[in-house]
Design an enzyme around this catalytic site. Structure first.
Site, PDB file in Angstrom:
ATOM      1  N   LYS A  89       0.812  -1.230   0.000  1.00 28.00           N
ATOM      2  CA  LYS A  89       0.000   0.000   0.000  1.00 28.00           C
ATOM      3  C   LYS A  89       0.840   1.272   0.000  1.00 28.00           C
ATOM      4  O   LYS A  89       0.454   2.287  -0.571  1.00 28.00           O
ATOM      5  CB  LYS A  89      -0.945   0.009   1.205  1.00 28.00           C
ATOM      6  CG  LYS A  89      -2.036  -1.064   1.144  1.00 28.00           C
ATOM      7  CD  LYS A  89      -3.042  -0.767   0.061  1.00 28.00           C
ATOM      8  CE  LYS A  89      -4.217  -1.743   0.073  1.00 28.00           C
ATOM      9  NZ  LYS A  89      -5.100  -1.549  -1.104  1.00 28.00           N
ATOM     10  N   GLU A 111      -9.579   6.135   3.157  1.00 26.35           N
ATOM     11  CA  GLU A 111     -10.426   5.067   3.663  1.00 26.35           C
ATOM     12  C   GLU A 111      -9.532   3.866   3.905  1.00 26.35           C
ATOM     13  O   GLU A 111      -8.457   3.778   3.315  1.00 26.35           O
ATOM     14  CB  GLU A 111     -11.509   4.713   2.629  1.00 26.35           C
ATOM     15  CG  GLU A 111     -11.091   3.706   1.544  1.00 26.35           C
ATOM     16  CD  GLU A 111     -10.005   4.223   0.602  1.00 26.35           C
ATOM     17  OE1 GLU A 111      -9.886   5.451   0.444  1.00 26.35           O
ATOM     18  OE2 GLU A 111      -9.260   3.398   0.037  1.00 26.35           O
ATOM     19  N   SER A 378       1.479  -9.727  -1.059  1.00 34.18           N
ATOM     20  CA  SER A 378       1.196  -8.288  -0.978  1.00 34.18           C
ATOM     21  C   SER A 378       1.402  -7.702   0.414  1.00 34.18           C
ATOM     22  O   SER A 378       1.642  -6.513   0.556  1.00 34.18           O
ATOM     23  CB  SER A 378      -0.226  -8.023  -1.444  1.00 34.18           C
ATOM     24  OG  SER A 378      -1.137  -8.812  -0.707  1.00 34.18           O
TER      25      SER A 378
END
Lengths: 396, 275
Positions: A89, A111, A378
């Protein structure tokens, strides 16, 4: 694979289905995003932060034990879990916050579902001294309480969202409402390849570093391109980041793994492409889980990061043009993938990534030892150990 | 060439202009708490002095709405409200009154119903206008083209925001009925403060169109109505009405909803008309 930034569409998907109040902000964002694409100074700064602050490049690790146990293709793991803050991220957040600073924005909102994007945003905001407010569904606040605490440690304000289904979809609604009210001074850092144009394109471009590195690394390690890329898909940013740089390499097959929750024939899953239909949510035309009236359905996944009723519009386009195939993995299967990686490779994966890992059990038997798979790991699973303990009857 | 007849909304504004009056536009969410009550409320609001009535189509993800209308949508959906039942309600109301009815509807329900079918059903049941808060100019050409090809007297009402700036001429050029002018930044819901420079904002819009301009978002009291009435051709009140409906439901006074709403709309009417 044509991607038209000009209209913000990927085939029929994408667009800008937002209130008029936001249109000029999106136009300004698109303009600035186009400029930085050709600005070597911006790109150099972005890459420098990724190197010095987040620790890139991440390794492309040959998972020898996993390969031997599954007995097929050679499996490489792209170690996005080794990024600062523990997931892919942050790649996108660094890019968007640099853009926000360049645009003179004074306030950052985001968010978050699992909390990884929220933590990454809070982290980069702390470094740049920007106030940060994160919207998170009540259900996710409960199951990812560690990440809530992390965000607060980093100085962010976490708003608990109790509307709708109390998960990522509703957190996104609330972030959009905040943005509509405060659009002049606020930059909305969207965490996935979703939302109105230019977000899906922008987030993809800030995540393509995953695929750019992986392409270089596999050529170094094996002297050739892989046969398969495998990644989990909620909104789809880690998958798109890995896939996109290979999009012209037509012999490389893309597999996106959706969350089947309790099973795709139950009402409790998040398998958007597998079971959804085309509609509009959060500013984009894409596949959605919805009823015949166009009401968005509640979704379920053991993984908070995949618990989303939509998917990025470029994935919808990849699906429609058969560039990628989308499969699904249940909560139980994902737990199996989670345990296996812990035990045989000594890596605790995020439950999101565990969906991709679990799919290897189905994919690898159809491959042979000459083939190559790159799987996007990830994120790391520290945040999920409570969830896993709960789901498997406590800490043994 | 299809000849487009004047819509009920256009007729209403003409009559109001002739009698030097402003339009009072009121909102309820269809199906909150039931469609039977919604029918009573439409008639009650007309009785109180509303000129145009907006019916909100309940939606699971109303991202332009504040908490009050979000809760109304939730109640309506929990009551099992379906679009075809709302169309039937409109047809039924049409047999009783000619008050203009406007749907406030998010785009996804329209898309799932089918654009052509949605417009046709609107026309046959007696819907006069559509406000689609998440369908900006850039995305509305298909719906606009279908509507033009049908020749139905349905107004696609454009929304203009304080942030619209240079977009205003293009926004108002494509719309009809009235221009929905967003008086406050943010989502729907009663508030004390409006966008500074409201008068200038409305003048800037009126410079580009002869279509009447109505102000909405945040207007929730007779006082606000009185303060803002000179700025525009009409005022829109939504959340403040829903709040009264919610209070009746919460206090188990559902039978009194119609009277409470008529009284409130009458107060608004007085504030709009008095000198």
């Amino acid at each position: 694979m044509s991607t038209q930034v000009a209209t913000g569409r990927f085939g029929q998907f994408g667009g800008q289905f937002v209130p008029e109040t936001l249109m000029n902000a999106l136009i300004a964002l698109e303009k600035e995003f186009t400029i930085i694409g050709d600005d070597p100074q911006f790109q150099a700064e972005y890459l420098d932060y990724l190197k010095q602050y987040t620790g890139r490049p991440t390794p492309l690790y040959f998972a020898k034990n996993l390969t031997e146990q599954l007995g097929g293709a050679r499996i490489y793991l792209k170690r996005e879990d080794l990024n600062h803050t523990g997931a892919h991220k942050i790649n996108n957040v660094v890019g968007q916050i640099l853009l926000a600073k360049r645009m003179g924005k004074k306030r950052i909102i985001a968010e978050t579902g699992a909390g990884q994007h929220g933590v990454a945003t809070a982290t980069v905001c702390a470094m740049f001294g920007l106030p940060c407010e994160v919207y998170m569904g009540e259900e996710d606040v409960r199951r990812q309480s560690l990440n809530v605490f992390r965000m607060e440690l980093l100085g962010a304000t976490v708003h608990t969202v109790s509307s709708g289904t109390c998960t990522l979809k509703d957190a996104t609604n609330e972030a959009i409402r905040d943005w509509v009210a405060n659009v002049d001074e606020t930059f909305y850092v969207i965490g996935s390849v979703v939302g109105p144009h230019p977000y899906p394109t922008m987030v993809r471009d800030f995540q393509r570093i995953i695929g750019d590195e992986a392409r270089r690394q596999i050529l170094e390690a094996e002297g050739r391109l892989p046969d398969y890329l495998v990644a989990c898909v909620g909104g789809g940013s880690n998958a798109m980041g890995l896939f996109y740089p290979f999009s012209q390499d037509y012999n490389v097959r893309f597999i996106g793994v959706e969350a089947a929750g309790h099973g795709i024939d139950t009402a409790q899953h998040a398998a958007t492409i597998t079971k959804g239909s085309v509609g509009v949510l959060h500013g984009m035309l894409t596949y959605l889980l919805q009823d015949k009236e166009g009401q968005i359905l509640p979704v379920h996944s053991i993984s908070a990061g995949l618990d989303y009723p939509g998917i990025g519009p470029e994935h919808a386009h990849y699906h429609e043009t058969n560039r990628a195939s989308y499969v699904s993995i249940t909560d139980q299967e994902a737990l199996g993938g989670f345990y296996k990686l812990c035990r045989i490779e000594g890596i605790i994966p995020a439950l999101e990534s565990a969906h991709a890992l679990a799919y290897l059990e189905k994919l690898v038997p159809k491959t042979n030892a000459d083939q190559l798979i790159i799987l996007n790991l990830s994120g790391r699973g520290d945040k999920d150990v409570h969830t896993v303990a709960d789901a498997t009857g406590g800490v043994k | 060439m299809i000849r487009i007849q004047q819509s009920r909304i256009q007729q209403t504004f003409e009559k109001l202009t002739a009698s030097h009056k402003k339009a009072l536009i009121t909102y309820v969410t269809a199906g909150d708490p039931s469609l039977a009550v919604t029918e009573q409320l439409v008639l009650a609001m007309e009785e109180g002095g509303a000129d145009i009535i907006e019916l909100g189509i309940p939606y699971s993800d109303p991202l332009a709405d504040g908490p009050v209308i979000q809760r109304a949508a939730k109640r309506a959906l929990q009551a099992g409200t379906k679009i075809d039942d709302i169309f039937a309600l409109v047809a039924n109301i049409r047999s009783k009154t000619q008050v203009p009815l406007v749907f406030l509807v998010y785009f996804n329900p329209v898309l799932q119903y089918g654009l052509q079918k949605f417009l046709t059903t609107c026309h046959h049941s007696g819907v006069d206008g559509l406000i689609i808060p998440d369908l900006p100019l850039e995305e509305r050409s298909q719906l606009q083209e279908i509507l033009t090809s049908t020749g139905y007297p349905i107004d696609l009402i454009p929304l203009v925001a304080p942030t619209s700036a240079q977009r205003v001429p293009a926004l108002v050029a494509k719309g009809s009925g009235f221009v929905y002018c967003i008086a406050a930044m943010g989502v729907t819901g009663q508030r004390e403060e409006f966008f500074l420079g409201l008068e200038e904002f409305v003048h800037g819009i009126k410079a580009h169109t002869a279509t009447p301009v109505a102000l909405g978002f945040g207007i929730g009291s007779p006082k606000a109505v009185h303060t803002l009435r000179d700025y525009a051709d009409g005022l829109i009140v939504g959340s403040a009405i829903i709040q009264r409906i919610e209070d009746c439901i919460t206090n188990k006074k559902t039978p009194e909803i119609s009277r409470v709403v008529t009284d409130f709309v009458r107060e608004l009417r007085v504030a709009l008309d008095s000198f």
